[in-house]
Write a protein that holds these residues in place. Structure first.
Motif, PDB file in Angstrom:
ATOM      1  N   GLU A  29       0.946  -1.155   0.146  1.00 48.74           N
ATOM      2  CA  GLU A  29       0.051   0.030   0.081  1.00 48.74           C
ATOM      3  C   GLU A  29       0.932   1.223  -0.042  1.00 48.74           C
ATOM      4  N   VAL A  30       2.260   1.222   0.018  1.00 51.55           N
ATOM      5  CA  VAL A  30       3.042   2.359   0.055  1.00 51.55           C
ATOM      6  C   VAL A  30       4.072   2.265  -1.157  1.00 51.55           C
ATOM      7  N   GLY A  31       4.439   3.055  -1.721  1.00 50.40           N
ATOM      8  CA  GLY A  31       5.215   3.146  -3.118  1.00 50.40           C
ATOM      9  C   GLY A  31       6.645   3.116  -2.515  1.00 50.40           C
ATOM     10  N   CYS A  32       7.131   3.302  -1.520  1.00 54.11           N
ATOM     11  CA  CYS A  32       8.600   3.468  -1.153  1.00 54.11           C
ATOM     12  C   CYS A  32       8.880   1.972  -0.998  1.00 54.11           C
ATOM     13  N   LEU A  33       8.085   0.978  -0.855  1.00 56.15           N
ATOM     14  CA  LEU A  33       8.534  -0.441  -0.986  1.00 56.15           C
ATOM     15  C   LEU A  33       7.109  -1.223  -1.719  1.00 56.15           C
ATOM     16  N   GLY A  34       7.176  -1.011  -3.153  1.00 53.43           N
ATOM     17  CA  GLY A  34       6.348  -1.715  -3.917  1.00 53.43           C
ATOM     18  C   GLY A  34       6.508  -2.999  -4.081  1.00 53.43           C
ATOM     19  N   THR A  35       5.396  -3.999  -3.906  1.00 54.76           N
ATOM     20  CA  THR A  35       5.356  -5.298  -4.082  1.00 54.76           C
ATOM     21  C   THR A  35       4.273  -5.584  -4.790  1.00 54.76           C
ATOM     22  N   PHE A  36       4.510  -7.048  -5.235  1.00 56.95           N
ATOM     23  CA  PHE A  36       3.508  -7.788  -5.990  1.00 56.95           C
ATOM     24  C   PHE A  36       3.643  -9.342  -6.015  1.00 56.95           C
ATOM     25  N   ALA A  37       2.602 -10.020  -6.226  1.00 56.05           N
ATOM     26  CA  ALA A  37       2.548 -11.502  -6.078  1.00 56.05           C
ATOM     27  C   ALA A  37       1.959 -11.979  -7.264  1.00 56.05           C
ATOM     28  N   PHE A  38       2.327 -13.243  -7.733  1.00 56.73           N
ATOM     29  CA  PHE A  38       1.624 -13.945  -8.894  1.00 56.73           C
ATOM     30  C   PHE A  38       0.524 -14.616  -7.999  1.00 56.73           C
ATOM     31  N   GLU A  39      -0.602 -14.905  -8.408  1.00 54.92           N
ATOM     32  CA  GLU A  39      -1.733 -15.378  -7.836  1.00 54.92           C
ATOM     33  C   GLU A  39      -1.791 -16.874  -8.222  1.00 54.92           C
ATOM     34  N   TYR A  40      -0.808 -17.852  -8.136  1.00 52.57           N
ATOM     35  CA  TYR A  40      -1.088 -19.372  -8.700  1.00 52.57           C
ATOM     36  C   TYR A  40      -0.480 -20.351  -7.570  1.00 52.57           C
ATOM     37  N   PRO A  41      -0.762 -21.361  -7.428  1.00 55.75           N
ATOM     38  CA  PRO A  41      -0.412 -22.191  -6.663  1.00 55.75           C
ATOM     39  C   PRO A  41       1.193 -22.416  -6.775  1.00 55.75           C
ATOM     40  N   ASN A  42       1.740 -22.314  -7.993  1.00 55.88           N
ATOM     41  CA  ASN A  42       3.198 -22.356  -8.092  1.00 55.88           C
ATOM     42  C   ASN A  42       3.853 -21.015  -8.439  1.00 55.88           C
ATOM     43  N   ALA A  43       3.530 -20.128  -7.350  1.00 62.60           N
ATOM     44  CA  ALA A  43       3.864 -18.673  -7.541  1.00 62.60           C
ATOM     45  C   ALA A  43       5.447 -18.608  -7.403  1.00 62.60           C
ATOM     46  N   ASN A  44       5.876 -19.219  -6.569  1.00 62.23           N
ATOM     47  CA  ASN A  44       7.468 -19.502  -6.449  1.00 62.23           C
ATOM     48  C   ASN A  44       8.410 -19.586  -7.794  1.00 62.23           C
ATOM     49  N   ALA A  45       7.689 -20.407  -8.445  1.00 60.96           N
ATOM     50  CA  ALA A  45       8.307 -20.800  -9.500  1.00 60.96           C
ATOM     51  C   ALA A  45       8.284 -19.876 -10.793  1.00 60.96           C
ATOM     52  N   ILE A  46       6.985 -19.347 -10.842  1.00 61.11           N
ATOM     53  CA  ILE A  46       6.717 -18.357 -11.763  1.00 61.11           C
ATOM     54  C   ILE A  46       7.558 -16.887 -11.552  1.00 61.11           C
ATOM     55  N   ARG A  47       7.654 -16.719 -10.068  1.00 58.29           N
ATOM     56  CA  ARG A  47       8.408 -15.615  -9.805  1.00 58.29           C
ATOM     57  C   ARG A  47      10.068 -15.897 -10.067  1.00 58.29           C
ATOM     58  N   THR A  48      10.433 -16.938 -10.153  1.00 56.05           N
ATOM     59  CA  THR A  48      11.739 -17.415 -10.445  1.00 56.05           C
ATOM     60  C   THR A  48      12.024 -17.248 -11.905  1.00 56.05           C
ATOM     61  N   LEU A  49      11.156 -17.684 -12.514  1.00 57.69           N
ATOM     62  CA  LEU A  49      11.382 -17.495 -14.109  1.00 57.69           C
ATOM     63  C   LEU A  49      11.173 -16.000 -14.405  1.00 57.69           C
ATOM     64  N   TYR A  50      10.275 -15.427 -13.791  1.00 56.58           N
ATOM     65  CA  TYR A  50      10.272 -13.921 -14.073  1.00 56.58           C
ATOM     66  C   TYR A  50      11.555 -13.209 -13.859  1.00 56.58           C
ATOM     67  N   THR A  51      12.052 -13.493 -12.768  1.00 58.40           N
ATOM     68  CA  THR A  51      13.610 -13.091 -12.433  1.00 58.40           C
ATOM     69  C   THR A  51      14.636 -13.399 -13.472  1.00 58.40           C
ATOM     70  N   GLN A  52      14.629 -14.565 -13.992  1.00 58.33           N
ATOM     71  CA  GLN A  52      15.569 -15.087 -14.850  1.00 58.33           C
ATOM     72  C   GLN A  52      15.301 -14.479 -16.251  1.00 58.33           C
ATOM     73  N   LEU A  53      13.989 -14.474 -16.562  1.00 61.76           N
ATOM     74  CA  LEU A  53      13.673 -13.617 -17.963  1.00 61.76           C
ATOM     75  C   LEU A  53      14.195 -12.118 -18.023  1.00 61.76           C
ATOM     76  N   MET A  54      13.868 -11.536 -16.825  1.00 61.55           N
ATOM     77  CA  MET A  54      14.346 -10.141 -16.724  1.00 61.55           C
ATOM     78  C   MET A  54      15.886 -10.041 -16.784  1.00 61.55           C
ATOM     79  N   LEU A  55      16.424 -10.939 -16.163  1.00 64.55           N
ATOM     80  CA  LEU A  55      17.805 -10.846 -16.319  1.00 64.55           C
ATOM     81  C   LEU A  55      18.312 -10.940 -17.432  1.00 64.55           C
ATOM     82  N   GLU A  56      17.850 -11.693 -18.332  1.00 64.44           N
ATOM     83  CA  GLU A  56      18.128 -12.159 -19.685  1.00 64.44           C
ATOM     84  C   GLU A  56      18.071 -10.622 -20.360  1.00 64.44           C
TER      85      GLU A  56
END
Length: 108
Positions: free
Chosen positions: A37-64
């Motif tokens: 709810e505050v911009g100085c620490l903005g966060t989001f989540a993927f709403e799926y049972p395998n959210a951790n795997a999706i988040r990891t893939l997101y990080t890998q794809l953005m690193l590329e």
């Protein structure tokens, strides 16, 4: 030297980033929930049972694409609208790819 209200600047930038995550999720029909709810620490989540795997893939794809990105941002004065535009250009196809993978795997 120009004085800057750093607290207001980083809070506003964080909200811009959260709006971008929300827009990209909606555009690509990817279940994304803004969790801050505050911009100085903005966060989001993927709403799926395998959210951790999706988040990891997101990080890998953005690193590329040259960005070390997770599901949070700690904005600084170095974060400019130009940086946000470059990030948006990189993140759009990443969100599209994640959505395709989720659809293919039914989010499991």
């Amino acid at each position: 030297m120009v004085k800057t209200d750093a607290a207001s600047y980083v809070n506003a930038f964080g909200f811009k980033m959260m709006n971008l995550w929300d827009e990209l999720g909606a555009r690509h029909r990817l279940k994304v929930r803004i969790t801050s709810e505050v911009g100085c620490l903005g966060t989001f989540a993927f709403e799926y049972p395998n959210a951790n795997a999706i988040r990891t893939l997101y990080t890998q794809l953005m690193l590329e694409r040259g960005f070390l990105a997770g599901c949070a941002i700690y904005p600084t004065l170095a974060h400019t609208d130009g940086v946000l535009a470059k990030f948006a250009t990189a993140a759009d196809p990443v969100f599209a790819e994640l959505a395709a993978i989720v659809a293919e795997n039914r989010g499991e």
